[in-house]
Each structure stands twice: as structure tokens, then as C-alpha cells.
Design a protein around this motif. Structure first.
Motif, short mmCIF file in Angstrom:
data_model
loop_
_atom_site.label_atom_id
_atom_site.label_comp_id
_atom_site.label_asym_id
_atom_site.label_seq_id
_atom_site.Cartn_x
_atom_site.Cartn_y
_atom_site.Cartn_z
N ALA A 57 0.85 -1.18 0.00
CA ALA A 57 0.00 0.00 0.00
C ALA A 57 0.89 1.24 0.00
O ALA A 57 2.00 1.24 0.54
CB ALA A 57 -0.90 0.00 1.22
N ARG A 58 0.38 2.29 -0.62
CA ARG A 58 1.18 3.52 -0.69
C ARG A 58 0.25 4.71 -0.86
O ARG A 58 -0.93 4.56 -1.10
CB ARG A 58 2.17 3.44 -1.85
CG ARG A 58 1.50 3.32 -3.21
CD ARG A 58 2.51 2.91 -4.28
NE ARG A 58 1.95 3.02 -5.62
CZ ARG A 58 1.15 2.13 -6.18
NH1 ARG A 58 0.79 1.06 -5.53
NH2 ARG A 58 0.71 2.31 -7.42
N GLU A 59 0.84 5.88 -0.73
CA GLU A 59 0.07 7.11 -0.94
C GLU A 59 0.33 7.62 -2.35
O GLU A 59 1.43 7.51 -2.87
CB GLU A 59 0.46 8.18 0.08
CG GLU A 59 -0.04 7.90 1.47
CD GLU A 59 0.18 9.08 2.40
OE1 GLU A 59 0.84 10.06 2.00
OE2 GLU A 59 -0.29 9.00 3.55
N GLY A 60 -0.71 8.15 -2.96
CA GLY A 60 -0.59 8.75 -4.28
C GLY A 60 -1.30 10.08 -4.30
O GLY A 60 -1.79 10.55 -3.27
N ARG A 61 -1.38 10.67 -5.46
CA ARG A 61 -2.06 11.96 -5.59
C ARG A 61 -3.08 11.89 -6.71
O ARG A 61 -2.83 11.31 -7.76
CB ARG A 61 -1.07 13.07 -5.90
CG ARG A 61 -0.12 13.33 -4.78
CD ARG A 61 0.33 14.78 -4.80
NE ARG A 61 1.19 15.06 -3.67
CZ ARG A 61 0.78 15.52 -2.53
NH1 ARG A 61 -0.49 15.76 -2.32
NH2 ARG A 61 1.62 15.75 -1.55
N ASN A 62 -4.23 12.51 -6.46
CA ASN A 62 -5.24 12.66 -7.50
C ASN A 62 -4.72 13.74 -8.45
O ASN A 62 -4.51 14.87 -8.03
CB ASN A 62 -6.57 13.08 -6.87
CG ASN A 62 -7.67 13.24 -7.89
OD1 ASN A 62 -7.43 13.57 -9.03
ND2 ASN A 62 -8.89 13.01 -7.45
N PRO A 63 -4.51 13.40 -9.73
CA PRO A 63 -3.93 14.40 -10.63
C PRO A 63 -4.83 15.60 -10.90
O PRO A 63 -4.33 16.68 -11.24
CB PRO A 63 -3.68 13.62 -11.91
CG PRO A 63 -4.51 12.41 -11.82
CD PRO A 63 -4.72 12.12 -10.37
N GLN A 64 -6.13 15.46 -10.72
CA GLN A 64 -7.03 16.59 -10.96
C GLN A 64 -7.05 17.57 -9.80
O GLN A 64 -7.07 18.78 -10.01
CB GLN A 64 -8.46 16.09 -11.22
CG GLN A 64 -8.59 15.35 -12.54
CD GLN A 64 -10.02 14.89 -12.80
OE1 GLN A 64 -10.76 14.64 -11.85
NE2 GLN A 64 -10.37 14.76 -14.06
N THR A 65 -7.05 17.03 -8.58
CA THR A 65 -7.17 17.91 -7.41
C THR A 65 -5.88 18.07 -6.63
O THR A 65 -5.75 19.00 -5.84
CB THR A 65 -8.25 17.38 -6.45
OG1 THR A 65 -7.81 16.12 -5.93
CG2 THR A 65 -9.58 17.22 -7.15
N GLY A 66 -4.95 17.17 -6.81
CA GLY A 66 -3.72 17.21 -6.04
C GLY A 66 -3.87 16.63 -4.65
O GLY A 66 -2.92 16.62 -3.87
N ALA A 67 -5.07 16.14 -4.33
CA ALA A 67 -5.32 15.58 -2.99
C ALA A 67 -4.59 14.25 -2.83
O ALA A 67 -4.46 13.47 -3.77
CB ALA A 67 -6.82 15.38 -2.79
N LYS A 70 -5.04 7.15 -0.74
CA LYS A 70 -4.39 5.90 -0.34
C LYS A 70 -4.63 4.87 -1.45
O LYS A 70 -5.76 4.66 -1.87
CB LYS A 70 -4.95 5.39 0.97
CG LYS A 70 -4.59 6.27 2.16
CD LYS A 70 -5.02 5.63 3.45
CE LYS A 70 -4.81 6.59 4.60
NZ LYS A 70 -3.53 6.48 5.22
N ILE A 71 -3.55 4.25 -1.91
CA ILE A 71 -3.62 3.21 -2.92
C ILE A 71 -3.44 1.88 -2.20
O ILE A 71 -2.44 1.68 -1.50
CB ILE A 71 -2.54 3.41 -4.00
CG1 ILE A 71 -2.73 4.78 -4.66
CG2 ILE A 71 -2.61 2.29 -5.02
CD1 ILE A 71 -1.61 5.17 -5.59
N ALA A 72 -4.40 0.99 -2.34
CA ALA A 72 -4.40 -0.28 -1.62
C ALA A 72 -3.30 -1.22 -2.12
O ALA A 72 -2.86 -1.13 -3.27
CB ALA A 72 -5.76 -0.96 -1.77
N ALA A 73 -2.89 -2.12 -1.26
CA ALA A 73 -1.92 -3.15 -1.63
C ALA A 73 -2.60 -4.12 -2.59
O ALA A 73 -3.81 -4.32 -2.55
CB ALA A 73 -1.44 -3.89 -0.39
N LYS A 74 -1.80 -4.72 -3.49
CA LYS A 74 -2.36 -5.71 -4.41
C LYS A 74 -1.25 -6.58 -4.97
O LYS A 74 -0.07 -6.24 -4.88
CB LYS A 74 -3.13 -5.04 -5.54
CG LYS A 74 -2.29 -4.24 -6.51
CD LYS A 74 -3.17 -3.69 -7.61
CE LYS A 74 -2.35 -3.02 -8.70
NZ LYS A 74 -3.19 -2.60 -9.81
N ASN A 75 -1.67 -7.70 -5.53
CA ASN A 75 -0.74 -8.59 -6.22
C ASN A 75 -0.66 -8.17 -7.69
O ASN A 75 -1.66 -7.81 -8.29
CB ASN A 75 -1.21 -10.04 -6.15
CG ASN A 75 -1.13 -10.59 -4.75
OD1 ASN A 75 -0.28 -10.20 -3.97
ND2 ASN A 75 -2.02 -11.49 -4.41
#
Length: 90
Positions: A57-67, A70-75
Motif C-alpha cells: 500500500a502507498r500514498e498517491g495523488r489525485n492528478p485533478q485535485t492534487g489531494a 491511499k492506494i491499496a496493496a495488491k498482487n
């Protein structure tokens, strides 16, 4: 090349019907998928290998708002080309 074109090519190369080529391709894909679901690795010597890796899992940014989101963990499925395949395309 899409799936239909691959089936056509397989049928022509092997001298079999398109229906038989489609069945063979679907069997191959199903077996690769089943093996990866179990967490095992699929290796075809000279061609390459498929494996499953865990992306944390990691943090990302919404490209439209910059907010921050949280991006969930996955295989994820990874493919590593074998030496013969790499050499054939270079």
C-alpha cells in the motif's frame, strides 16, 4: 497481434483447425492463470517466466485535485523475458 490473430497464426503454423487452436490457447492461458493464483511461478525456458509479486500500500495523488489518496496493496503479475526471446528482438 490480438487473440484472434494469434489463434489464426497458431492454426496455420500447426496445421490444425482454428477451434483446436483456440482450445489450446485457452487451456494454456487458464493453466498459467491457475498457477499464478496459487502463488507459483510459470517458466518456459528460452521464452520467459511469469511470477506474482506483492505491491504494498502507498500514498498517491489525485492528478485533478492534487489531494493525497491511499492506494491499496495488491498482487501484480510480472513477466521476465528469457535470453532467447530477448536476443530475438534485439
Amino acid at each position: 497481434m490480438n487473440k484472434t490473430e494469434l489463434i489464426d497464426a497458431m492454426a496455420a503454423d500447426a496445421g490444425i483447425t482454428k477451434a483446436a487452436a483456440k482450445k489450446a490457447l485457452e487451456s494454456f492461458l487458464g493453466n498459467v492463470e491457475g498457477t499464478l493464483k496459487k502463488g507459483d511461478r510459470v517458466s518456459l525456458v528460452g521464452f520467459g517466466s511469469w511470477s506474482v509479486s506483492r505491491r504494498s500500500a502507498r500514498e498517491g495523488r489525485n492528478p485533478q485535485t492534487g489531494a493525497t489518496i491511499k492506494i491499496a496493496a495488491k498482487n501484480v503479475v510480472k513477466f521476465k523475458a528469457g535470453a532467447e526471446l530477448s536476443g530475438a528482438v534485439n
